[in-house]
Design a protein around this motif. Sequence first.
Motif, PDB file in Angstrom:
ATOM      1  N   ILE A   1       0.939  -1.019  -0.139  1.00 33.27           N
ATOM      2  CA  ILE A   1      -0.102  -0.093  -0.172  1.00 33.27           C
ATOM      3  C   ILE A   1       0.895   1.328  -0.171  1.00 33.27           C
ATOM      4  O   ILE A   1       0.667   2.152  -0.802  1.00 33.27           O
ATOM      5  CB  ILE A   1      -0.862   0.083   1.373  1.00 33.27           C
ATOM      6  N   ILE A   2       1.874   1.195   0.828  1.00 36.48           N
ATOM      7  CA  ILE A   2       2.728   2.352   1.018  1.00 36.48           C
ATOM      8  C   ILE A   2       3.601   2.946  -0.396  1.00 36.48           C
ATOM      9  O   ILE A   2       3.462   3.750  -1.008  1.00 36.48           O
ATOM     10  CB  ILE A   2       3.500   2.326   2.168  1.00 36.48           C
ATOM     11  N   ILE A   3       3.942   1.636  -0.935  1.00 36.70           N
ATOM     12  CA  ILE A   3       4.961   1.787  -1.852  1.00 36.70           C
ATOM     13  C   ILE A   3       4.127   2.064  -3.276  1.00 36.70           C
ATOM     14  O   ILE A   3       4.624   2.842  -4.038  1.00 36.70           O
ATOM     15  CB  ILE A   3       5.806   0.569  -2.140  1.00 36.70           C
ATOM     16  N   SER A   4       2.946   1.459  -3.239  1.00 33.89           N
ATOM     17  CA  SER A   4       2.168   1.835  -4.409  1.00 33.89           C
ATOM     18  C   SER A   4       1.646   3.501  -4.398  1.00 33.89           C
ATOM     19  O   SER A   4       1.810   4.064  -5.299  1.00 33.89           O
ATOM     20  CB  SER A   4       0.997   1.073  -4.302  1.00 33.89           C
ATOM     21  N   ALA A   5       1.350   4.013  -3.282  1.00 31.81           N
ATOM     22  CA  ALA A   5       0.931   5.311  -2.992  1.00 31.81           C
ATOM     23  C   ALA A   5       2.183   6.204  -3.122  1.00 31.81           C
ATOM     24  O   ALA A   5       2.085   7.308  -3.785  1.00 31.81           O
ATOM     25  CB  ALA A   5       0.408   5.418  -1.368  1.00 31.81           C
TER      26      ALA A   5
ATOM     27  N   VAL B   1      17.118   5.056  -6.138  1.00 30.08           N
ATOM     28  CA  VAL B   1      17.101   4.694  -4.605  1.00 30.08           C
ATOM     29  C   VAL B   1      16.028   3.875  -4.189  1.00 30.08           C
ATOM     30  O   VAL B   1      15.629   3.652  -3.179  1.00 30.08           O
ATOM     31  CB  VAL B   1      17.429   5.948  -3.626  1.00 30.08           C
ATOM     32  N   ARG B   2      15.234   3.380  -5.279  1.00 26.32           N
ATOM     33  CA  ARG B   2      14.007   2.638  -4.830  1.00 26.32           C
ATOM     34  C   ARG B   2      14.232   1.514  -4.014  1.00 26.32           C
ATOM     35  O   ARG B   2      13.262   1.443  -3.004  1.00 26.32           O
ATOM     36  CB  ARG B   2      13.249   2.189  -6.126  1.00 26.32           C
ATOM     37  N   ILE B   3      15.117   0.549  -4.236  1.00 26.04           N
ATOM     38  CA  ILE B   3      15.441  -0.608  -3.438  1.00 26.04           C
ATOM     39  C   ILE B   3      15.615  -0.134  -1.871  1.00 26.04           C
ATOM     40  O   ILE B   3      15.325  -1.042  -1.022  1.00 26.04           O
ATOM     41  CB  ILE B   3      16.658  -1.454  -3.855  1.00 26.04           C
ATOM     42  N   ALA B   4      16.395   0.868  -1.707  1.00 25.52           N
ATOM     43  CA  ALA B   4      16.590   1.359  -0.384  1.00 25.52           C
ATOM     44  C   ALA B   4      15.425   1.954   0.248  1.00 25.52           C
ATOM     45  O   ALA B   4      15.098   1.639   1.520  1.00 25.52           O
ATOM     46  CB  ALA B   4      17.808   2.516  -0.427  1.00 25.52           C
ATOM     47  N   CYS B   5      14.657   2.680  -0.319  1.00 23.63           N
ATOM     48  CA  CYS B   5      13.329   3.068   0.053  1.00 23.63           C
ATOM     49  C   CYS B   5      12.434   1.946   0.322  1.00 23.63           C
ATOM     50  O   CYS B   5      11.738   1.932   1.420  1.00 23.63           O
ATOM     51  CB  CYS B   5      12.861   4.153  -1.006  1.00 23.63           C
ATOM     52  N   PHE B   6      12.487   0.887  -0.483  1.00 25.32           N
ATOM     53  CA  PHE B   6      11.663  -0.291  -0.066  1.00 25.32           C
ATOM     54  C   PHE B   6      11.926  -0.899   1.314  1.00 25.32           C
ATOM     55  O   PHE B   6      11.119  -1.451   1.835  1.00 25.32           O
ATOM     56  CB  PHE B   6      11.955  -1.343  -1.394  1.00 25.32           C
ATOM     57  N   ILE B   7      13.254  -1.011   1.179  1.00 22.15           N
ATOM     58  CA  ILE B   7      13.954  -1.664   2.643  1.00 22.15           C
ATOM     59  C   ILE B   7      13.410  -0.706   3.868  1.00 22.15           C
ATOM     60  O   ILE B   7      12.995  -1.164   4.853  1.00 22.15           O
ATOM     61  CB  ILE B   7      15.484  -1.761   2.533  1.00 22.15           C
TER      62      ILE B   7
ATOM     63  N   ARG C   1       7.762  -8.296  -4.401  1.00 24.06           N
ATOM     64  CA  ARG C   1       6.335  -7.953  -4.702  1.00 24.06           C
ATOM     65  C   ARG C   1       6.551  -6.243  -4.651  1.00 24.06           C
ATOM     66  O   ARG C   1       5.736  -5.654  -5.657  1.00 24.06           O
ATOM     67  CB  ARG C   1       5.249  -8.253  -3.690  1.00 24.06           C
ATOM     68  N   ALA C   2       7.298  -5.862  -3.943  1.00 26.45           N
ATOM     69  CA  ALA C   2       7.266  -4.346  -4.146  1.00 26.45           C
ATOM     70  C   ALA C   2       7.969  -3.805  -5.295  1.00 26.45           C
ATOM     71  O   ALA C   2       7.485  -2.918  -6.075  1.00 26.45           O
ATOM     72  CB  ALA C   2       8.288  -3.919  -2.903  1.00 26.45           C
ATOM     73  N   GLU C   3       8.952  -4.450  -5.946  1.00 21.58           N
ATOM     74  CA  GLU C   3       9.814  -4.238  -6.995  1.00 21.58           C
ATOM     75  C   GLU C   3       8.933  -4.546  -8.302  1.00 21.58           C
ATOM     76  O   GLU C   3       8.606  -3.888  -9.272  1.00 21.58           O
ATOM     77  CB  GLU C   3      11.186  -4.842  -6.921  1.00 21.58           C
ATOM     78  N   ALA C   4       8.274  -5.839  -8.318  1.00 19.23           N
ATOM     79  CA  ALA C   4       7.548  -6.174  -9.510  1.00 19.23           C
ATOM     80  C   ALA C   4       6.207  -5.854  -9.639  1.00 19.23           C
ATOM     81  O   ALA C   4       5.798  -5.689 -10.698  1.00 19.23           O
ATOM     82  CB  ALA C   4       7.695  -7.792  -9.477  1.00 19.23           C
ATOM     83  N   PHE C   5       5.523  -5.484  -8.810  1.00 19.31           N
ATOM     84  CA  PHE C   5       4.085  -5.065  -8.444  1.00 19.31           C
ATOM     85  C   PHE C   5       3.821  -3.719  -8.090  1.00 19.31           C
ATOM     86  O   PHE C   5       3.284  -2.668  -8.747  1.00 19.31           O
ATOM     87  CB  PHE C   5       3.331  -6.225  -7.939  1.00 19.31           C
TER      88      PHE C   5
END
Length: 228
Positions: free
Chosen positions: A54-58, A67-73, A114-118
Motif C-alpha cells: 500500500i505504502i510503496i504503491s502510494a 534509490v527505490r530498493i533502499a526506500c523499499f527496505i 512484490r514491491a519491485e515487481a508489482f
Amino acid sequence: MSSLSKEFLKGLWAELPPFRVLLGLCPTLAVTSTAENGAGMGAAVIFVLTLSNIIISALRKIIPAKVRIACFIVVTASLVVSVELLMQAYMYPLYQKLGIFVPLIVVNCLILGRAEAFASRNSIIPSIADALGMGLGFGLSLTFLGALREVLGSGTVFGVPVMWESFKPAEFMVMAPGAFVALGMILAGMNAFNRYQSRKKGEVPTESQNSTCASCGACNAAANCGSK
C-alpha cells in the motif's frame, strides 16, 4: 474473472511463493517445526506485505528510481519493527519461538520482490489484492508445512494429538533435516500433480506417444529429406 480476482488468486496456486516460485525459503525451512510457528510467521508476513504494498504503491511516483530498493527496505523495516513490538507485547511466547526470523522479514525476497515487481508499478487496489493473495498463499504454505512436520515428528497439530497411541514419531522431522525432507515431499507431489494435469490436457506426450514417435521415424525422414 476480474483482474483483481486474478491478482489475488495467483498467489494461492499459480505463483504460490514457497512451493511454485521458491521465494521466502529461509523462514519456510527455519520456523516451520510446528503448525503454530508457520501460522505465526505467515500472519506477520501478511501484515508487512500488505502495508508495504500500500505504502510503496502510494509513493511510487515520488520515489527516485536510483534509490527505490533502499526506500523499499526502509518502508519494510519500519513495518517489521511494528510487528516485532506487537508480538513482544501480545504474543511473546510465539515471538521467542520465531526468534531472529521476525526481524529478518525485512530482507524476505517475497516482500522486496512484490514491491519491485508489482507495487511500484500499479495502483493501490491491485497492490492490495496482490499482497493479500501472495501473503495468504505464503501463510497457508508455512502452516501446511509446519503441520506436516509436526504430525510426522510429534504426532500433533497445533499441539493437539491426532495420531494413534502406538504411533512412533520420526523426531528428525521437527529438526533441521526434516524441513528439507518435508519440502522435497511437497515439491515432488506438486510436480507430479502438474504433470498429471498437463497430460490430461495433452500438453505433455505420454509414454506410449513417445514410443510411437520413436518407432515411426516420420520426423527423421522429413528432416533428412529437407536437408538434401
